[in-house]
Design an enzyme around this catalytic site. Structure first.
Site, PDB file in Angstrom:
ATOM      1  N   HIS A  30       0.944  -0.742  -0.045  1.00  0.00           N
ATOM      2  CA  HIS A  30       0.301   0.164   0.026  1.00  0.00           C
ATOM      3  C   HIS A  30       1.423   1.175  -0.222  1.00  0.00           C
ATOM      4  CE1 HIS A  30       0.692  -1.529   4.386  1.00  0.00           C
ATOM      5  NE2 HIS A  30       0.883  -0.087   4.383  1.00  0.00           N
TER       6      HIS A  30
ATOM      7  N   HIS B 118       0.808   5.016   1.131  1.00  0.00           N
ATOM      8  CA  HIS B 118       0.409   6.388   2.224  1.00  0.00           C
ATOM      9  C   HIS B 118       0.644   7.248   1.169  1.00  0.00           C
ATOM     10  CE1 HIS B 118       0.524   3.324   5.660  1.00  0.00           C
ATOM     11  NE2 HIS B 118       1.814   3.214   5.273  1.00  0.00           N
TER      12      HIS B 118
HETATM   13  P1  AMP Z   1       1.816  -0.334   7.571  1.00  0.00           P
HETATM   14  O1  AMP Z   1       2.169   0.178   8.699  1.00  0.00           O
HETATM   15  O2  AMP Z   1       2.712   0.648   6.384  1.00  0.00           O
HETATM   16  O3  AMP Z   1       1.557  -1.277   6.814  1.00  0.00           O
HETATM   17  O4  AMP Z   1       0.366   0.500   7.649  1.00  0.00           O
HETATM   18  C1  AMP Z   1      -0.059  -0.061   8.093  1.00  0.00           C
HETATM   19  C2  AMP Z   1      -1.658   1.333   7.268  1.00  0.00           C
HETATM   20  O5  AMP Z   1      -3.090   0.484   7.378  1.00  0.00           O
HETATM   21  C3  AMP Z   1      -2.190   1.600   9.136  1.00  0.00           C
HETATM   22  O6  AMP Z   1      -1.240   3.622   8.665  1.00  0.00           O
HETATM   23  C4  AMP Z   1      -3.513   1.541   9.792  1.00  0.00           C
HETATM   24  O7  AMP Z   1      -4.002   2.716  10.236  1.00  0.00           O
HETATM   25  C5  AMP Z   1      -3.963   1.418   8.061  1.00  0.00           C
HETATM   26  N1  AMP Z   1      -4.987   0.206   8.775  1.00  0.00           N
HETATM   27  C6  AMP Z   1      -5.141  -0.811   9.429  1.00  0.00           C
HETATM   28  N2  AMP Z   1      -6.252  -0.883   9.544  1.00  0.00           N
HETATM   29  C7  AMP Z   1      -7.127  -0.802   8.306  1.00  0.00           C
HETATM   30  C8  AMP Z   1      -8.909  -1.334   7.539  1.00  0.00           C
HETATM   31  N3  AMP Z   1      -9.513  -1.504   7.943  1.00  0.00           N
HETATM   32  N4  AMP Z   1      -8.718  -0.258   7.057  1.00  0.00           N
HETATM   33  C9  AMP Z   1      -8.208   1.204   6.861  1.00  0.00           C
HETATM   34  N5  AMP Z   1      -6.934   1.353   7.483  1.00  0.00           N
HETATM   35  C10 AMP Z   1      -6.271   0.614   8.451  1.00  0.00           C
END
Ligand code: AMP
Ligand code: ZN
Length: 141
Positions: free
Chosen positions: A100, A102
């Site tokens: 993903h 950001h």
């Molecule tokens: P990372 O640390 O780069 O893997 O970021 C994962 C991101 O996913 C974090 O910023 C979380 O807040 C976000 N996240 C986790 N679960 C969900 C969800 N169900 N819907 C939207 N964002 C999420």
């Protein structure tokens, strides 16, 4: 689709997401625990763990969507800029193993600094060491 993947579950509509963009291959939705208002995640609909796992033009498609969305996101929350970044792999802090991008809105006054601020100190590399790292990367392709 990977079992137990929260982002695959959003793609499949099994859990809700605040979706802000969708096409055949790419989905973008608001982060549920945002670093700033408008914090958005851009993902491939297919399950791939890291950037290097992305097949064909999917990486380019994600980059294109993030590039196109960034100004819309900034405008929607009246931001001055945005940080656009991947946590690529566990060592880099990736928690959700579905790649993903950001897009985090940034404000002149937010005080968070650039991505460089993550790194405290910099390694002291001389010209020879930099050239040798360049050689190693060219050789590894
Ligand atoms: P990372 O640390 O780069 O893997 O970021 C994962 C991101 O996913 C974090 O910023 C979380 O807040 C976000 N996240 C986790 N679960 C969900 C969800 N169900 N819907 C939207 N964002 C999420
Ligand atoms: Zn997934």
């Amino acid at each position: 689709m990977s079992d137990d993947c929260i982002f695959c579950a959003i793609v499949d509509g099994e859990i809700p997401g605040e979706i802000v963009y969708e096409d055949e291959d790419v989905l973008a939705f608001l982060d549920a625990n945002p670093l700033a208002r408008g914090h958005t995640l851009v993902i491939p609909k297919a399950h791939h763990e890291t950037v290097s796992d992305l097949p064909g033009d999917l990486g380019a498609a994600i980059g294109r969507v993030a590039s196109d969305l960034a100004p819309a996101i900034e405008s929607a929350v009246d931001a001055d800029g945005s940080t656009v970044a991947f946590n690529n792999g566990e060592a880099a802090g990736q928690e959700v193993p579905h790649v993903h991008c950001h897009v985090v809105p940034r404000f002149e006054s937010d005080g968070h600094g650039p991505i460089h601020a993550l790194f405290g100190s910099r390694p002291d590399l001389d010209d020879e060491e930099i050239a040798s790292v360049g050689d190693a990367i060219r050789d590894a392709q």
